[in-house]
Design a protein around this motif. Structure first.
Motif, PDB file in Angstrom:
ATOM      1  N   VAL A  93      -5.913   1.292  23.724  1.00 34.11           N
ATOM      2  CA  VAL A  93      -6.546   2.202  24.677  1.00 34.11           C
ATOM      3  C   VAL A  93      -8.007   2.330  24.262  1.00 34.11           C
ATOM      4  O   VAL A  93      -8.324   2.990  23.290  1.00 34.11           O
ATOM      5  CB  VAL A  93      -5.849   3.581  24.694  1.00 34.11           C
ATOM      6  CG1 VAL A  93      -6.491   4.476  25.748  1.00 34.11           C
ATOM      7  CG2 VAL A  93      -4.356   3.430  24.937  1.00 34.11           C
ATOM      8  N   ASP A  95     -10.637   3.559  26.085  1.00 28.04           N
ATOM      9  CA  ASP A  95     -11.334   4.764  26.502  1.00 28.04           C
ATOM     10  C   ASP A  95     -10.468   5.608  27.415  1.00 28.04           C
ATOM     11  O   ASP A  95      -9.368   5.224  27.793  1.00 28.04           O
ATOM     12  CB  ASP A  95     -12.651   4.414  27.210  1.00 28.04           C
ATOM     13  CG  ASP A  95     -12.449   3.602  28.489  1.00 28.04           C
ATOM     14  OD1 ASP A  95     -11.325   3.565  29.022  1.00 28.04           O
ATOM     15  OD2 ASP A  95     -13.425   3.014  28.965  1.00 28.04           O
ATOM     16  N   VAL A  96     -10.980   6.764  27.750  1.00 27.20           N
ATOM     17  CA  VAL A  96     -10.431   7.612  28.805  1.00 27.20           C
ATOM     18  C   VAL A  96     -11.629   8.008  29.652  1.00 27.20           C
ATOM     19  O   VAL A  96     -12.713   8.257  29.124  1.00 27.20           O
ATOM     20  CB  VAL A  96      -9.687   8.848  28.250  1.00 27.20           C
ATOM     21  CG1 VAL A  96     -10.593   9.719  27.401  1.00 27.20           C
ATOM     22  CG2 VAL A  96      -9.076   9.655  29.391  1.00 27.20           C
ATOM     23  N   HIS A 143      -7.598   4.865  31.955  1.00 31.64           N
ATOM     24  CA  HIS A 143      -7.743   4.260  30.631  1.00 31.64           C
ATOM     25  C   HIS A 143      -8.092   2.791  30.817  1.00 31.64           C
ATOM     26  O   HIS A 143      -7.458   2.104  31.617  1.00 31.64           O
ATOM     27  CB  HIS A 143      -6.446   4.338  29.821  1.00 31.64           C
ATOM     28  CG  HIS A 143      -6.076   5.704  29.374  1.00 31.64           C
ATOM     29  ND1 HIS A 143      -6.828   6.418  28.464  1.00 31.64           N
ATOM     30  CD2 HIS A 143      -5.037   6.497  29.711  1.00 31.64           C
ATOM     31  CE1 HIS A 143      -6.251   7.585  28.253  1.00 31.64           C
ATOM     32  NE2 HIS A 143      -5.176   7.663  29.005  1.00 31.64           N
TER      33      HIS A 143
END
Length: 185
Positions: A93, A95-96, A143
């Motif tokens: 993951v 980023d958000v 994401h």
């Protein structure tokens, strides 16, 4: 050691080296003849490994990783389930981010690639120092997920869908946040 094990170790040796590795060096390391190494490399190439010969030895070109953006929605108590689903299937993951109607795209780096990373992230969130970014958009967020192969991203998408975590893009959302068109439908 079987030939398959040796070929796996050859790949690792080439990946771990910052310079070309000669067949002679590999032969000594695995206690086989130079010709066995040459044959192993030929088999690896035939199976799709990008191994190049130079005048100083072999080099391997890493497979290029691929990314996909997933739009998800869930409750606060499902964050760990979401992240675990992704990393357990081989994703990272990166980023958000959220798309806010007023502020546009708000993004934060994550780089979560293991259960330990998830545990550390969850501890930070539970400490009360920060709130989840998804909460500014009624739980909707995105994401960017990185994986070695598209098939891994497909598995992640399927599993997120099965768990009811994927969300559909809305009319007001841009189709292409980062110059890529690889979003879930």
């Amino acid at each position: 050691m079987s030939g398959e094990e040796r070929r796996g170790k050859i790949i690792q040796a080439l990946k771990n080296s910052d310079k070309a590795v000669s067949a002679t060096t590999l032969a000594k390391e695995f206690d086989v003849s130079r010709q066995v190494i040459v044959q192993d490399v030929a088999l690896l190439r035939a199976n799709g490994k990008n191994i190049f010969s130079t005048n100083r030895g072999y080099l391997i070109q890493e497979d290029e990783e691929t990314t996909r953006v997933f739009k998800v929605q869930h409750e606060d108590d499902e964050v760990e389930k979401e992240l675990t689903t992704i990393v357990d299937l081989g994703g990272t993951v990166e980023d958000v981010f959220v798309y806010h109607k007023v502020y546009g795209v708000l993004r934060a780096e994550m780089n979560i690639k293991s259960r330990m990373d998830i545990r550390n992230y969850m501890e930070e969130i539970r400490s009360g120092k920060s709130s989840l970014l998804k909460n500014v958009t009624s739980g909707y967020h995105y994401h960017t997920v990185r994986a070695e192969r598209v098939e891994i991203l497909d598995m992640i998408q399927e599993e997120l869908q099965k768990k009811g975590l994927l969300a559909k893009l809305q009319d007001y959302e841009p189709v292409d946040f980062w110059g890529q068109n690889n979003y879930n439908e």
